[in-house]
Design an enzyme around this catalytic site. Sequence first.
Site, PDB file in Angstrom:
ATOM      1  N   ASP A  49      59.884  76.984  59.452  1.00 21.96           N
ATOM      2  CA  ASP A  49      61.173  76.659  58.858  1.00 21.96           C
ATOM      3  C   ASP A  49      61.735  75.447  59.625  1.00 21.96           C
ATOM      4  O   ASP A  49      61.198  75.030  60.653  1.00 21.96           O
ATOM      5  CB  ASP A  49      62.131  77.865  58.906  1.00 21.96           C
ATOM      6  CG  ASP A  49      63.232  77.735  57.849  1.00 21.96           C
ATOM      7  OD1 ASP A  49      63.455  76.624  57.332  1.00 21.96           O
ATOM      8  OD2 ASP A  49      63.894  78.745  57.534  1.00 21.96           O
TER       9      ASP A  49
HETATM   10  C1  BGC Z   1      66.018  77.224  55.357  1.00 21.02           C
HETATM   11  C2  BGC Z   1      64.832  77.338  54.437  1.00 21.02           C
HETATM   12  C3  BGC Z   1      64.627  76.046  53.683  1.00 21.02           C
HETATM   13  C4  BGC Z   1      64.479  74.924  54.703  1.00 21.02           C
HETATM   14  C5  BGC Z   1      64.202  73.571  54.084  1.00 21.02           C
HETATM   15  C6  BGC Z   1      65.974  75.985  56.207  1.00 21.02           C
HETATM   16  O1  BGC Z   1      67.147  75.802  56.910  1.00 21.02           O
HETATM   17  O2  BGC Z   1      66.067  78.371  56.179  1.00 21.02           O
HETATM   18  O3  BGC Z   1      65.013  78.407  53.561  1.00 21.02           O
HETATM   19  O4  BGC Z   1      63.516  76.145  52.851  1.00 21.02           O
HETATM   20  O5  BGC Z   1      65.672  74.844  55.456  1.00 21.02           O
HETATM   21  O6  BGC Z   1      65.298  73.062  53.464  1.00 21.02           O
END
Ligand code: BGC
Length: 733
Positions: free
Chosen positions: A289
């Site tokens: 993530d």
């Molecule tokens: C979130 C994810 C997301 C990623 C990319 C993160 O902060 O937890 O769910 O896919 O950002 O935007």
Amino acid sequence: MKLILLIFICCSFMITSCKQEDNLKYKDKTVTIEDRINDLVGRMTLKEKIFQLNQYIFGVNTNANNIGETINEIPPEIGSLIYFSSDPETRNQLQKKAMEETRLGIPILFGFDVIHGFRTIYPISLAQACSWNPELVKNACAVAAKESKLSGVDWTFSPMIDVARDARWGRVAEGYGEDQYTNAVFGVASVMGYQGESLSDTFSIAACLKHYVGYGQSEGGRDYRYTEVSPQSLWETFLPPYEACVKAGAATLMSAFNDISGVPATANHYTLTEILKERWKHDGFVVSDWDAVDQLINQGVAGDRKEAGYKAFMAGVEMDMKDNIYMENIPQLVNEKKIPIEKIDDAVARILRIKFRLGLFDKPYTTIVEETNRYLQPASRAIAKQLAVESIVLLKNEKQILPLETALKSIALIGPMANDKSNLMGAWSYNGKEQDVESILEGLIKEYKNEVSINFSKGCDFDGIDEAGFQEAIKAAQKSEIIIVCLGEKKNWSGENASRSSIALPPIQEKLVTELHKTGKPLILVLSNGRPLELVRLEPLADAIVEIWQPGTEGGSAVAGILSGKFNPSGKLAITFPLTTGQIPIYYNMRPSARTGTQGNYQDISTEPLYWFGHGMSYSDFEYDSVRISSEKITREQKLIAEVTVSNSGKMTGKETVLWFISDPVCSISRPVKELKYFDKKEIQAGSKTTFRFEIDPMRDLSYVDATGNRILESGGFYIHVNGQKLKFELVD
Ligand code: BGC
């Protein structure tokens, strides 16, 4: 003459080098993907390999929680980009550089958060689950895939299949509720919608299961925090949706921010490698993530970025999202022989595998289609509307006040959500545009044309203390036959980094209802929110309550149609509505209590929630006859058929979902009071009946997993639970 000769030599050199290029095995479509991967990995330098393991950002991130600067010069060798743009031409330019200006011409994988629609926004995932219609969810995801693909996106960071039982956690909006089976079924439906028959289909995009794993267990509903996940609940509650979606072919997974009982999900060898790759044989890849690798330092398992990179990579995270740690540190870690080159090759192969499967090597560019043909096609809107209709849950309907009477001449439409568009779309609707959305007010005006006068007044804002609009709202109520109050949460009140200590609506919204109730007029509450709400004070004031969630582009007309009776509500809750925030966590599949009766209950409030998982009303009257089973005893090899006939004795044709639960009252590891094992939604014509059937497979439906993931089937008594009925049967050796 000399010049001509030179030109000739140059040309023939170029032709031979092109020919050589064309003959490269990894570029040959007729060769198997595994052979193409082996050939390509064999040609790559360490630097080229490491580029594949990194994901950079292109464009401006509109997720306020993720501060990430766009890079001016995107290295064309990069493995992946998060593509904060919807312009296919720009993607093609970036891709052209990768294909033509790099030594090997490896295409970039363009990822994006397409969470509940790209431009045609459909209801948030929590709402989708309340539709109990996985086929419809699959179709909606196929629409999202098509719009994404035409905008230059090959890969979505969706679905989120984190079982979530704490409504204080904002991300309950993004998953399919409190039950693992529901998350598994809808997760699979969405993977199938995104990925289509084959990843290489024209409009398929790769899915990404997130957030692997246990993120929904956030302590106290606080985001990014520690999660206590015992091995038993890991296997029993949090892993099953992932296992189902991996089996359904999900291309990728995202490692979560949380810390699983002391070992962060992004550095967790057990979940990422031993379970995912070794037990489940997943051959795609895992992306971290956003900044999750770097966050291993904050989480207290890495002293610096290099150690964080080492831990995440060795645990099984192949691609580093945004934080550049792999790029900076893996070369040295390989040179120091801390990371074996075989592990790098395996990681690169996994990423290339998905690129090959998507057909990116053979068709790297997005086909340019005019914007008017790209988005919001009538068939796409129709799917979004049907899903919005089917996810609406009628929570309360005293004296059948809904649907609205046909003789009605005036409605007071009040509340901050009544003429709102943006918030109806919910969190994670980047490309959704207000101009595409119909508000509830607009929906009702269209529905009733000029036949009913709609007296609109906002009354108050979503929060704050300004009561200046109350008087006008009360006047609108006084001159109308019925009051519809549209309340709820702004879209950024749920989703990421949107934890709340109370799930009640702000006092100003509650006060507005209290004042309107004093008019003595019938009052209908329409709620748009991304989480269950505490309705303990509002529920007694309302004659009817309609939960519309965040229904998306087609929300306004879907709501208007439900209120008018054009559509019959068929949604049922996929998450329990606690009576008060203090009851959290409360979910239907809890384990039994040591003492029964009133002992162990709260002293100050009821121990029952306001609305259990599965609650939802209809304008039809569905009557269940007695459940029938094919036998009272079965062996492990036999199947048990359970059937129930449901009659629609009402005046409207409607859809009913039968939820089939099983319980096992005596087991070596105590089982939940009941567990959902199957569901089925069918339309039943007014005045007719339909039989629902559940074929119980003992190994699948009566077994349980232990804390190491072993599946165990114990003989003995079981119960089937359907709509308040409880029927015993026995499994014999
Ligand atoms: C979130 C994810 C997301 C990623 C990319 C993160 O902060 O937890 O769910 O896919 O950002 O935007």
